[in-house]
Design an enzyme around this catalytic site. Structure first.
Site, PDB file in Angstrom:
ATOM      1  N   GLU A  23       8.774   1.244  11.452  1.00 28.32           N
ATOM      2  CA  GLU A  23       9.899   2.186  11.265  1.00 28.32           C
ATOM      3  C   GLU A  23       9.294   3.582  11.236  1.00 28.32           C
ATOM      4  O   GLU A  23       8.623   3.947  10.274  1.00 28.32           O
ATOM      5  CB  GLU A  23      10.641   1.859   9.972  1.00 28.32           C
ATOM      6  CG  GLU A  23      11.228   0.454  10.009  1.00 28.32           C
ATOM      7  CD  GLU A  23      12.093   0.119   8.806  1.00 28.32           C
ATOM      8  OE1 GLU A  23      11.939   0.771   7.752  1.00 28.32           O
ATOM      9  OE2 GLU A  23      12.908  -0.799   8.919  1.00 28.32           O
TER      10      GLU A  23
ATOM     11  N   LYS B 249       0.880  -1.176   0.000  1.00 30.94           N
ATOM     12  CA  LYS B 249       0.000   0.000   0.000  1.00 30.94           C
ATOM     13  C   LYS B 249       0.914   1.222   0.000  1.00 30.94           C
ATOM     14  O   LYS B 249       1.442   1.628   1.034  1.00 30.94           O
ATOM     15  CB  LYS B 249      -0.871  -0.024   1.254  1.00 30.94           C
ATOM     16  CG  LYS B 249      -2.194   0.679   1.159  1.00 30.94           C
ATOM     17  CD  LYS B 249      -2.173   2.083   0.611  1.00 30.94           C
ATOM     18  CE  LYS B 249      -2.054   3.141   1.674  1.00 30.94           C
ATOM     19  NZ  LYS B 249      -1.763   4.482   1.135  1.00 30.94           N
TER      20      LYS B 249
ATOM     21  N   CYS C 241      13.558  10.750   7.624  1.00 33.80           N
ATOM     22  CA  CYS C 241      13.278  10.336   8.999  1.00 33.80           C
ATOM     23  C   CYS C 241      14.516  10.423   9.869  1.00 33.80           C
ATOM     24  O   CYS C 241      14.443  10.735  11.048  1.00 33.80           O
ATOM     25  CB  CYS C 241      12.736   8.910   8.997  1.00 33.80           C
ATOM     26  SG  CYS C 241      13.846   7.731   8.211  1.00 33.80           S
TER      27      CYS C 241
ATOM     28  N   GLU D 116       8.543  16.020  15.683  1.00 35.97           N
ATOM     29  CA  GLU D 116       9.088  15.915  14.331  1.00 35.97           C
ATOM     30  C   GLU D 116       8.412  16.931  13.408  1.00 35.97           C
ATOM     31  O   GLU D 116       7.192  16.967  13.304  1.00 35.97           O
ATOM     32  CB  GLU D 116       8.850  14.496  13.805  1.00 35.97           C
ATOM     33  CG  GLU D 116       9.513  14.244  12.470  1.00 35.97           C
ATOM     34  CD  GLU D 116       9.219  12.844  11.936  1.00 35.97           C
ATOM     35  OE1 GLU D 116       8.044  12.429  11.948  1.00 35.97           O
ATOM     36  OE2 GLU D 116      10.175  12.176  11.513  1.00 35.97           O
TER      37      GLU D 116
ATOM     38  N   GLY E 187       6.328   5.010   8.567  1.00 35.88           N
ATOM     39  CA  GLY E 187       5.514   6.216   8.546  1.00 35.88           C
ATOM     40  C   GLY E 187       5.506   6.872   9.909  1.00 35.88           C
ATOM     41  O   GLY E 187       6.461   6.741  10.683  1.00 35.88           O
ATOM     42  N   SER E 188       4.410   7.543  10.203  1.00 34.42           N
ATOM     43  CA  SER E 188       4.363   8.363  11.412  1.00 34.42           C
ATOM     44  C   SER E 188       3.932   7.544  12.637  1.00 34.42           C
ATOM     45  O   SER E 188       3.301   6.489  12.515  1.00 34.42           O
ATOM     46  CB  SER E 188       3.386   9.512  11.208  1.00 34.42           C
ATOM     47  OG  SER E 188       2.084   8.991  11.005  1.00 34.42           O
TER      48      SER E 188
HETATM   49  P1  NAD Z   1       1.896   8.476   7.429  1.00 31.33           P
HETATM   50  O1  NAD Z   1       1.933   7.711   8.697  1.00 31.33           O
HETATM   51  O2  NAD Z   1       0.955   9.618   7.321  1.00 31.33           O
HETATM   52  O3  NAD Z   1       1.595   7.525   6.191  1.00 31.33           O
HETATM   53  C1  NAD Z   1       2.381   6.408   5.894  1.00 31.33           C
HETATM   54  C2  NAD Z   1       1.549   5.397   5.153  1.00 31.33           C
HETATM   55  O4  NAD Z   1       0.516   4.939   6.007  1.00 31.33           O
HETATM   56  C3  NAD Z   1       0.852   5.921   3.902  1.00 31.33           C
HETATM   57  O5  NAD Z   1       0.903   4.951   2.891  1.00 31.33           O
HETATM   58  C4  NAD Z   1      -0.562   6.114   4.367  1.00 31.33           C
HETATM   59  O6  NAD Z   1      -1.511   6.031   3.324  1.00 31.33           O
HETATM   60  C5  NAD Z   1      -0.715   4.937   5.308  1.00 31.33           C
HETATM   61  N1  NAD Z   1      -1.808   5.049   6.267  1.00 31.33           N
HETATM   62  C6  NAD Z   1      -2.383   6.161   6.773  1.00 31.33           C
HETATM   63  N2  NAD Z   1      -3.367   5.827   7.629  1.00 31.33           N
HETATM   64  C7  NAD Z   1      -3.419   4.479   7.665  1.00 31.33           C
HETATM   65  C8  NAD Z   1      -4.203   3.537   8.379  1.00 31.33           C
HETATM   66  N3  NAD Z   1      -5.151   3.918   9.231  1.00 31.33           N
HETATM   67  N4  NAD Z   1      -3.970   2.223   8.185  1.00 31.33           N
HETATM   68  C9  NAD Z   1      -3.010   1.805   7.353  1.00 31.33           C
HETATM   69  N5  NAD Z   1      -2.232   2.656   6.650  1.00 31.33           N
HETATM   70  C10 NAD Z   1      -2.435   3.975   6.799  1.00 31.33           C
HETATM   71  O7  NAD Z   1       3.395   8.955   7.202  1.00 31.33           O
HETATM   72  P2  NAD Z   1       3.935   9.884   6.027  1.00 31.33           P
HETATM   73  O8  NAD Z   1       3.523  11.293   6.314  1.00 31.33           O
HETATM   74  O9  NAD Z   1       3.590   9.273   4.714  1.00 31.33           O
HETATM   75  O10 NAD Z   1       5.510   9.731   6.209  1.00 31.33           O
HETATM   76  C11 NAD Z   1       6.262  10.527   7.037  1.00 31.33           C
HETATM   77  C12 NAD Z   1       6.597   9.811   8.324  1.00 31.33           C
HETATM   78  O11 NAD Z   1       7.298   8.601   8.030  1.00 31.33           O
HETATM   79  C13 NAD Z   1       7.522  10.602   9.200  1.00 31.33           C
HETATM   80  O12 NAD Z   1       7.128  10.480  10.541  1.00 31.33           O
HETATM   81  C14 NAD Z   1       8.869   9.946   8.979  1.00 31.33           C
HETATM   82  O13 NAD Z   1       9.801  10.133  10.010  1.00 31.33           O
HETATM   83  C15 NAD Z   1       8.471   8.525   8.831  1.00 31.33           C
HETATM   84  N6  NAD Z   1       9.514   7.748   8.156  1.00 31.33           N
HETATM   85  C16 NAD Z   1      10.226   6.822   8.879  1.00 31.33           C
HETATM   86  C17 NAD Z   1      11.252   6.107   8.277  1.00 31.33           C
HETATM   87  C18 NAD Z   1      12.039   5.076   9.044  1.00 31.33           C
HETATM   88  O14 NAD Z   1      12.681   4.253   8.404  1.00 31.33           O
HETATM   89  N7  NAD Z   1      12.015   5.071  10.368  1.00 31.33           N
HETATM   90  C19 NAD Z   1      11.550   6.325   6.928  1.00 31.33           C
HETATM   91  C20 NAD Z   1      10.816   7.282   6.243  1.00 31.33           C
HETATM   92  C21 NAD Z   1       9.797   7.975   6.857  1.00 31.33           C
END
Ligand code: NAD
Length: 474
Positions: free
Chosen positions: A244, A169, A277, A375, A222-223
């Protein structure tokens, strides 16, 4: 480009679609299939159906197919790089030189690692222990927009190598390269249903994927906020999770360090317009060298070229999305209202307009304020000073995050002492962003759960089994 879902080896449309915009100029790039409950169920069914045959496929054959995918990525590097840049605004230069080669390497690395995996047989009083790395089943992979294909393939490659089938996804702000990857896997000859892509908004298509009882692994980048939702949806099935997440990483500059190196590393934190990140966004500098460091930093940072990310001379592109842009500006405005001073940037780039935010450095932020603890995920750094090593470590460890930490020092003894006390999944000493796929990657505290990379990836994606056999009668 076809932006329907990719399920069971076929393109599958949705009745509804969503617009995908380029952060460069706001133009509409695609009307992407907007998946929901039905598409999620279809994709998991396809992946579950393909699993038994894929799990039985020999390691050699799985590795061969992963190398074929890697070949396909290499053949299409320029196309993938340009599509990714147009879609998420990150530099074309980085995509061509670093990111897409890493995407190809992800497949080669995990293919080769698979072939060396598992030599853990041992003897217990004549009983043979045989450890096997069994495929777990359907893996749902959910990825963010800041490095779409690189982060997706960092999960896809080990999941497939381990013998799992995959439902990806991708993030709705950068959905395009996942669709191209589906074509590449088909061209490589990956059997239908082994790799599937479901597009859509996370809140709509995410929960039916992560809460599906037939899903055996969920890997999410993600977040923290989304991770909590995913963990809750996985809880009824106790589906194993790898998370992550975000960071608020420090860069510690000691008085005994090479200040030119320290300034170079600090300016690197603006890479990808700060949407990394791992970025060391909190510059912690020993008081006695702070003025000298700042001068060197400003000389470098003010020379950064901001502009169209397709231009190979550009250093800093736009932010991904108006919502993210507004969030970044809100953080900066509130920090300034609370007394912080922008010594560099401090707002949108008015000359360029659009989603271009100036590289920003804030000093004098209030201790404990959100700009020092939450962040931002944009080109915003803060500078604080410390008196001694004790205070430096306390400041470095003072957030809920623990993804990474970077320290700059001329003293090997100090490097050992300080790195041992830092709460972080990765510590870099006198360097930044050096990554080896054999090494564990992940975060401490709220920055994540679990580790991926090398054996750690297979440990997560496999059901590791120990078979103990009594001696056979002769
Ligand atoms: P996000 O959490 O908003 O979204 C990430 C993904 O989750 C997207 O594909 C989104 O569609 C999906 N998503 C959203 N709601 C969901 C739900 N209820 N169920 C399942 N999936 C859902 O994050 P973002 O804004 O896309 O990315 C930025 C964040 O990612 C930052 O916090 C960043 O630090 C983090 N990040 C971490 C790493 C790491 O390796 N630790 C790497 C890159 C980014």
């Amino acid at each position: 480009m076809n932006v329907d879902h990719w399920i069971g080896g076929e393109r599958v449309p949705s009745a509804e679609r969503f617009e995908d915009h380029s952060p460069i100029d706001g133009s509409v790039l695609a009307h992407v299939a907007r998946g929901g409950q039905d598409e999620a169920a279809l994709a998991v069914r396809a992946a579950a159906g393909a699993f038994p045959a894929w799990a039985r496929t020999s390691r050699d054959e799985r590795a061969r197919l992963l190398h074929a995918i890697s070949d396909g990525v290499e053949r299409r590097t320029e196309e993938l790089a340009m599509v990714e840049t147009t879609d998420n605004g990150a530099l074309l230069r980085s995509h061509l030189r670093g990111v897409m080669p890493r995407v190809a390497h992800n497949f080669r690395f995990f293919a080769d690692w698979l072939l060396g995996l598992g030599r853990d047989d041992f003897d217990t009083r004549g009983h043979a222990n045989h450890v096997s790395w069994d495929p777990a089943g359907v893996a749902v992979l959910v990825t963010p927009w800041n490095a779409p294909l690189m982060l997706a393939t960092w999960k896809i490659a080990p999941a497939l190598a381990a013998g799992n089938t995959v439902v990806l996804k991708p993030a709705e702000w950068s959905p395009l390269t996942a669709s191209l990857l589906a074509d590449i896997t088909a061209e490589a000859g990956l059997p239908d249903g082994v790799f599937n892509v479901v597009q859509g908004y996370g809140a709509e298509v995410g929960p039916p994927l992560t809460g599906h009882p037939e899903v055996r692994r969920i890997s999410f980048t993600g977040s923290v906020a989304t991770a909590r939702t995913i963990a809750a949806s996985a809880a009824p099935n106790l589906t194993p999770l790898s998370l992550e997440l975000g960071g608020k990483s420090p860069l510690l500059v000691f008085a005994d360090s090479d200040l030119d190196l320290a300034a170079d590393l600090a300016v690197e934190q603006y890479d990808n317009a700060g949407q990394v990140c791992l970025a060391a966004v909190r510059l912690l500098v020993e008081e006695s060298v702070a003025a000298d460091f700042l001068e060197r930093f400003l000389a470098r940072a003010s020379a950064l070229r901001q502009g169209d990310p397709r231009d190979l001379d550009t250093d800093l592109g736009p932010q991904i999305h108006p919502r993210q842009f507004g969030k970044i500006d809100g953080f900066v405005r509130r920090a300034v209202a609370e007394g912080a001073s922008p010594v560099l940037g401090g707002g949108p780039n008015r000359d360029l307009g659009g989603l271009y935010y100036q590289p920003t450095l804030l000093t004098g932020a209030k201790p404990g304020s959100e700009i020092l603890t939450e962040e931002v995920f944009g080109p915003v750094l803060t500078l604080q000073t410390f008196a001694d090593e004790e205070e430096a470590v306390a400041m470095a460890n003072s957030t809920d995050y623990g993804l990474a930490a970077t320290l700059v020092t001329g003293s090997p003894a100090r490097a050992r002492r300080v790195s041992a006390r830092l709460v972080a999944g990765t510590v870099w000493v006198n360097c930044f962003f050096v990554r080896d796929l054999r090494a564990p990657f992940g975060g401490a505290r709220r920055s994540g759960v679990g580790r991926e990379g090398g054996d750690w990836s297979f440990d997560f994606y496999c059901d590791v089994k120990n078979t103990v056999s009594a001696p056979w009668a002769r």
